[in-house]
Design an enzyme around this catalytic site. Sequence first.
Site, short mmCIF file in Angstrom:
data_model
loop_
_atom_site.label_atom_id
_atom_site.label_comp_id
_atom_site.label_asym_id
_atom_site.label_seq_id
_atom_site.Cartn_x
_atom_site.Cartn_y
_atom_site.Cartn_z
N HIS A 235 76.42 -30.16 -16.95
CA HIS A 235 76.98 -29.10 -16.10
C HIS A 235 75.85 -28.27 -15.48
CE1 HIS A 235 79.40 -25.78 -14.70
NE2 HIS A 235 78.75 -24.95 -15.48
N SER B 238 80.43 -30.92 -11.38
CA SER B 238 79.89 -31.57 -12.57
C SER B 238 80.97 -32.26 -13.40
CB SER B 238 79.15 -30.53 -13.43
OG SER B 238 80.01 -29.47 -13.78
N HIS C 67 74.89 -26.69 -11.51
CA HIS C 67 74.16 -25.50 -11.04
C HIS C 67 72.79 -25.81 -10.41
CE1 HIS C 67 77.04 -22.57 -12.38
NE2 HIS C 67 77.13 -23.20 -13.55
FE LIG Z 1 78.55 -22.91 -15.07
#
Ligand SMILES: [Fe+2]
Length: 296
Positions: free
Chosen positions: A172, A237, A177
Amino acid sequence: MTSKESLGLQLGEINAANAAILRDRDQRAVVELDPDHPGFRDVAYRARRNAIADIALRYKPGTPLPTVDYTAEEHDTWRIICDHLLPTQQRLACRAYLEAAANLQLPTQQLPQLRDVSARLEQLSGFRLEPAAGLVDPRVFLCTLGEGIFLSTQYIRHPSAPLYTPEPDIVHELLGHAVTLAHPQLAEINRALGQAAQRTESNEMLEKLGRIYWYTIEFGVLMEGQQPKAYGAGLLSSAGELQRVETVELRPFDLYEMIERSYDVTQYQPFLYCAPSFEEMLIQLQDFLNRWPRIY
Ligand SMILES: [Fe+2]
Protein backbone atom coordinates in the site's frame (compact mmCIF):
# COMPACT_ATOMS: atom_id res chain seq x y z
CA MET A 1 -10.67 -11.76 -0.82
CA THR A 2 -13.00 -10.48 1.87
CA SER A 3 -14.77 -7.26 2.55
CA LYS A 4 -11.98 -6.34 4.91
CA GLU A 5 -9.52 -6.28 2.04
CA SER A 6 -10.17 -2.59 1.85
CA LEU A 7 -9.16 -1.87 5.41
CA GLY A 8 -5.42 -1.94 5.26
CA LEU A 9 -5.30 -0.37 1.89
CA GLN A 10 -6.56 2.89 3.07
CA LEU A 11 -6.19 5.08 6.04
CA GLY A 12 -4.74 2.59 8.44
CA GLU A 13 -2.13 5.19 9.18
CA ILE A 14 -4.89 7.28 10.63
CA ASN A 15 -7.69 5.06 11.75
CA ALA A 16 -7.44 1.34 11.92
CA ALA A 17 -6.23 -0.46 14.98
CA ASN A 18 -5.67 -3.99 13.77
CA ALA A 19 -2.07 -4.13 14.89
CA ALA A 20 -0.78 -2.24 17.89
CA ILE A 21 2.94 -1.87 18.53
CA LEU A 22 4.13 -2.45 22.07
CA ARG A 23 7.60 -2.84 23.57
CA ASP A 24 8.90 -5.65 25.72
CA ARG A 25 11.19 -5.31 28.74
CA ASP A 26 14.21 -4.92 26.47
CA GLN A 27 12.42 -2.21 24.51
CA ARG A 28 12.06 -4.44 21.45
CA ALA A 29 8.94 -4.12 19.31
CA VAL A 30 6.04 -6.48 19.83
CA VAL A 31 3.32 -6.28 17.16
CA GLU A 32 -0.11 -7.22 18.46
CA LEU A 33 -2.26 -8.79 15.73
CA ASP A 34 -6.02 -9.24 15.92
CA PRO A 35 -7.29 -12.85 16.10
CA ASP A 36 -8.75 -12.54 12.58
CA HIS A 37 -5.46 -11.35 11.08
CA PRO A 38 -4.19 -13.91 8.49
CA GLY A 39 -0.89 -14.15 10.37
CA PHE A 40 -2.35 -14.43 13.87
CA ARG A 41 -1.48 -18.14 14.29
CA ASP A 42 1.79 -18.00 12.34
CA VAL A 43 4.58 -17.79 14.90
CA ALA A 44 7.27 -17.17 12.28
CA TYR A 45 5.28 -14.34 10.67
CA ARG A 46 4.70 -12.70 14.03
CA ALA A 47 8.40 -12.87 14.82
CA ARG A 48 9.14 -11.37 11.44
CA ARG A 49 6.71 -8.53 12.04
CA ASN A 50 8.33 -7.83 15.41
CA ALA A 51 11.80 -7.77 13.86
CA ILE A 52 10.78 -5.37 11.07
CA ALA A 53 8.89 -3.11 13.49
CA ASP A 54 11.99 -3.07 15.68
CA ILE A 55 14.08 -1.80 12.77
CA ALA A 56 11.72 1.16 12.42
CA LEU A 57 11.62 1.89 16.14
CA ARG A 58 15.41 2.06 16.23
CA TYR A 59 15.61 4.43 13.27
CA LYS A 60 16.95 7.88 14.08
CA PRO A 61 15.80 10.68 11.75
CA GLY A 62 18.66 12.08 9.74
CA THR A 63 20.50 8.77 9.53
CA PRO A 64 20.45 6.49 6.44
CA LEU A 65 17.15 4.65 6.06
CA PRO A 66 17.36 1.10 7.42
CA THR A 67 17.12 -1.80 4.99
CA VAL A 68 15.26 -5.07 5.46
CA ASP A 69 16.74 -8.35 4.22
CA TYR A 70 13.54 -9.61 2.57
CA THR A 71 13.03 -13.36 2.20
CA ALA A 72 12.29 -15.19 -1.06
CA GLU A 73 8.71 -15.69 0.16
CA GLU A 74 8.28 -11.96 0.75
CA HIS A 75 9.60 -11.19 -2.73
CA ASP A 76 7.13 -13.77 -4.11
CA THR A 77 4.22 -12.04 -2.37
CA TRP A 78 5.24 -8.70 -3.89
CA ARG A 79 5.53 -10.27 -7.35
CA ILE A 80 2.09 -11.92 -7.11
CA ILE A 81 0.51 -8.62 -6.11
CA CYS A 82 2.22 -6.74 -8.94
CA ASP A 83 0.99 -9.36 -11.42
CA HIS A 84 -2.60 -8.81 -10.31
CA LEU A 85 -2.56 -5.10 -9.73
CA LEU A 86 -0.57 -3.54 -12.56
CA PRO A 87 -2.90 -4.55 -15.42
CA THR A 88 -5.86 -3.12 -13.49
CA GLN A 89 -3.93 0.09 -12.88
CA GLN A 90 -3.24 0.44 -16.59
CA ARG A 91 -7.00 0.45 -17.16
CA LEU A 92 -8.26 2.45 -14.18
CA ALA A 93 -5.45 4.65 -12.82
CA CYS A 94 -5.41 8.32 -13.79
CA ARG A 95 -2.75 9.57 -16.21
CA ALA A 96 -0.83 11.39 -13.47
CA TYR A 97 -0.40 8.13 -11.55
CA LEU A 98 0.73 6.20 -14.62
CA GLU A 99 3.23 8.92 -15.51
CA ALA A 100 4.57 8.95 -11.96
CA ALA A 101 4.82 5.14 -11.92
CA ALA A 102 6.84 5.26 -15.14
CA ASN A 103 9.19 7.79 -13.54
CA LEU A 104 9.52 6.07 -10.16
CA GLN A 105 10.16 2.68 -11.77
CA LEU A 106 9.36 0.44 -8.83
CA PRO A 107 10.67 -3.07 -9.46
CA THR A 108 7.93 -5.66 -10.01
CA GLN A 109 9.99 -8.80 -9.48
CA GLN A 110 11.41 -8.03 -6.07
CA LEU A 111 10.46 -5.96 -3.07
CA PRO A 112 12.31 -2.64 -3.14
CA GLN A 113 14.00 -1.02 -0.16
CA LEU A 114 12.53 2.19 1.27
CA ARG A 115 16.01 3.70 1.02
CA ASP A 116 16.13 3.29 -2.76
CA VAL A 117 12.54 4.40 -3.34
CA SER A 118 13.01 7.43 -1.12
CA ALA A 119 16.14 8.53 -2.96
CA ARG A 120 14.35 8.32 -6.31
CA LEU A 121 11.29 10.06 -4.90
CA GLU A 122 13.37 12.94 -3.63
CA GLN A 123 14.77 13.49 -7.12
CA LEU A 124 11.28 13.51 -8.63
CA SER A 125 9.25 15.58 -6.19
CA GLY A 126 11.33 16.41 -3.12
CA PHE A 127 9.31 14.02 -0.92
CA ARG A 128 11.08 11.47 1.28
CA LEU A 129 10.09 8.28 3.09
CA GLU A 130 10.87 7.38 6.68
CA PRO A 131 10.12 4.03 8.34
CA ALA A 132 7.14 3.54 10.65
CA ALA A 133 6.75 0.50 12.88
CA GLY A 134 3.01 0.40 12.34
CA LEU A 135 0.03 2.65 12.80
CA VAL A 136 1.02 6.22 13.47
CA ASP A 137 -0.88 8.79 15.50
CA PRO A 138 -3.01 10.77 13.01
CA ARG A 139 -1.66 14.15 14.03
CA VAL A 140 1.93 12.98 13.77
CA PHE A 141 1.30 11.28 10.44
CA LEU A 142 -0.40 14.30 8.83
CA CYS A 143 1.96 16.91 10.28
CA THR A 144 4.94 14.90 9.00
CA LEU A 145 3.48 15.08 5.50
CA GLY A 146 3.76 18.85 5.86
CA GLU A 147 7.53 18.40 6.14
CA GLY A 148 7.62 16.48 2.87
CA ILE A 149 8.04 13.14 4.66
CA PHE A 150 5.78 10.11 4.32
CA LEU A 151 5.92 7.63 7.22
CA SER A 152 5.95 4.18 5.66
CA THR A 153 5.71 0.66 7.02
CA GLN A 154 8.27 -1.86 5.73
CA TYR A 155 6.61 -5.22 6.32
CA ILE A 156 4.54 -7.14 3.79
CA ARG A 157 1.22 -8.89 4.33
CA HIS A 158 0.85 -12.59 5.19
CA PRO A 159 1.69 -14.90 2.24
CA SER A 160 -1.49 -16.96 2.68
CA ALA A 161 -3.59 -14.02 1.44
CA PRO A 162 -1.48 -11.95 -0.98
CA LEU A 163 -4.46 -9.93 -2.21
CA TYR A 164 -5.72 -9.10 1.25
CA THR A 165 -4.36 -7.09 4.14
CA PRO A 166 -6.16 -5.80 7.22
CA GLU A 167 -3.61 -3.02 7.67
CA PRO A 168 -1.37 -0.82 5.53
CA ASP A 169 1.75 -2.69 4.44
CA ILE A 170 4.63 -1.85 2.12
CA VAL A 171 2.47 -2.72 -0.89
CA HIS A 172 0.00 0.00 0.00
CA GLU A 173 2.73 2.46 0.92
CA LEU A 174 4.75 2.06 -2.26
CA LEU A 175 2.28 1.07 -4.99
CA GLY A 176 -0.26 3.49 -3.55
CA HIS A 177 1.41 6.42 -1.82
CA ALA A 178 5.00 6.48 -3.07
CA VAL A 179 3.92 6.51 -6.71
CA THR A 180 1.44 9.34 -6.19
CA LEU A 181 4.07 11.24 -4.22
CA ALA A 182 6.42 10.91 -7.20
CA HIS A 183 4.08 13.22 -9.12
CA PRO A 184 5.07 16.80 -8.23
CA GLN A 185 1.51 18.15 -8.14
CA LEU A 186 0.14 15.27 -6.09
CA ALA A 187 3.13 15.57 -3.79
CA GLU A 188 2.29 19.24 -3.35
CA ILE A 189 -1.28 18.39 -2.35
CA ASN A 190 0.04 15.95 0.26
CA ARG A 191 2.38 18.60 1.60
CA ALA A 192 -0.39 21.23 1.66
CA LEU A 193 -2.64 18.87 3.58
CA GLY A 194 0.16 18.23 6.05
CA GLN A 195 0.75 21.95 6.49
CA ALA A 196 -2.99 22.41 7.06
CA ALA A 197 -2.72 19.77 9.81
CA GLN A 198 0.12 21.76 11.37
CA ARG A 199 -2.26 24.74 11.59
CA THR A 200 -5.05 22.65 13.15
CA GLU A 201 -5.34 22.88 16.91
CA SER A 202 -8.59 21.10 17.69
CA ASN A 203 -8.99 17.37 17.38
CA GLU A 204 -12.42 17.93 15.88
CA MET A 205 -10.96 19.91 12.99
CA LEU A 206 -8.16 17.40 12.60
CA GLU A 207 -10.75 14.67 12.19
CA LYS A 208 -12.45 16.73 9.47
CA LEU A 209 -9.12 17.21 7.74
CA GLY A 210 -8.55 13.47 8.01
CA ARG A 211 -11.75 12.99 6.03
CA ILE A 212 -10.39 15.19 3.25
CA TYR A 213 -7.30 12.99 3.23
CA TRP A 214 -9.47 9.88 3.11
CA TYR A 215 -11.81 10.95 0.32
CA THR A 216 -9.07 12.44 -1.87
CA ILE A 217 -5.53 11.16 -1.26
CA GLU A 218 -6.77 7.67 -0.31
CA PHE A 219 -9.97 7.28 -2.31
CA GLY A 220 -10.08 10.04 -4.87
CA VAL A 221 -11.51 9.53 -8.35
CA LEU A 222 -11.54 11.96 -11.27
CA MET A 223 -12.93 12.02 -14.77
CA GLU A 224 -10.70 11.60 -17.82
CA GLY A 225 -12.97 12.04 -20.80
CA GLN A 226 -16.01 9.92 -19.96
CA GLN A 227 -14.08 7.52 -17.73
CA PRO A 228 -13.68 7.66 -13.94
CA LYS A 229 -10.03 7.07 -13.02
CA ALA A 230 -8.41 6.66 -9.62
CA TYR A 231 -5.87 8.96 -8.05
CA GLY A 232 -6.33 7.70 -4.45
CA ALA A 233 -3.65 5.44 -2.98
CA GLY A 234 -6.17 3.17 -1.26
CA LEU A 235 -7.80 2.39 -4.59
CA LEU A 236 -4.57 2.16 -6.54
CA SER A 237 -3.00 -0.42 -4.23
CA SER A 238 -5.90 -2.89 -4.24
CA ALA A 239 -6.99 -4.63 -7.44
CA GLY A 240 -10.31 -5.55 -5.82
CA GLU A 241 -11.16 -2.04 -4.74
CA LEU A 242 -9.77 -0.43 -7.89
CA GLN A 243 -12.11 -2.44 -10.11
CA ARG A 244 -15.08 -0.99 -8.25
CA VAL A 245 -14.29 2.46 -9.65
CA GLU A 246 -16.36 1.48 -12.69
CA THR A 247 -19.44 0.43 -10.73
CA VAL A 248 -19.53 2.20 -7.38
CA GLU A 249 -21.69 5.28 -6.76
CA LEU A 250 -19.77 8.43 -7.71
CA ARG A 251 -20.66 11.64 -5.90
CA PRO A 252 -19.79 15.19 -7.00
CA PHE A 253 -16.47 16.51 -5.68
CA ASP A 254 -17.61 18.52 -2.65
CA LEU A 255 -14.99 19.21 0.02
CA TYR A 256 -17.57 20.70 2.39
CA GLU A 257 -19.61 17.52 2.22
CA MET A 258 -16.51 15.36 2.71
CA ILE A 259 -15.56 16.96 6.01
CA GLU A 260 -18.96 16.04 7.47
CA ARG A 261 -19.03 12.49 6.11
CA SER A 262 -17.62 9.74 8.34
CA TYR A 263 -16.36 6.50 6.78
CA ASP A 264 -15.89 2.84 7.60
CA VAL A 265 -12.36 1.50 7.20
CA THR A 266 -13.48 -2.12 7.41
CA GLN A 267 -15.60 -2.20 4.24
CA TYR A 268 -15.28 -1.38 0.59
CA GLN A 269 -16.28 2.23 0.14
CA PRO A 270 -20.01 2.54 -0.67
CA PHE A 271 -19.39 5.72 -2.72
CA LEU A 272 -16.47 7.78 -3.97
CA TYR A 273 -16.13 11.51 -4.63
CA CYS A 274 -15.31 12.18 -8.26
CA ALA A 275 -13.66 15.40 -9.47
CA PRO A 276 -14.53 16.66 -12.97
CA SER A 277 -10.84 16.61 -13.97
CA PHE A 278 -7.32 16.35 -12.56
CA GLU A 279 -6.83 20.10 -12.88
CA GLU A 280 -10.13 20.92 -11.16
CA MET A 281 -9.30 18.56 -8.29
CA LEU A 282 -5.94 20.26 -7.79
CA ILE A 283 -7.34 23.79 -7.92
CA GLN A 284 -10.22 23.16 -5.52
CA LEU A 285 -8.18 21.14 -3.07
CA GLN A 286 -5.25 23.55 -3.05
CA ASP A 287 -7.55 26.53 -2.50
CA PHE A 288 -9.43 24.74 0.29
CA LEU A 289 -6.22 23.69 2.05
CA ASN A 290 -4.63 27.13 1.68
CA ARG A 291 -7.58 28.63 3.58
CA TRP A 292 -7.68 25.89 6.23
CA PRO A 293 -8.84 26.13 8.99
CA ARG A 294 -10.69 29.31 7.89
CA ILE A 295 -12.92 27.53 5.42
CA TYR A 296 -16.39 28.75 6.38
FE1 LIG B 1 -2.66 5.04 3.05
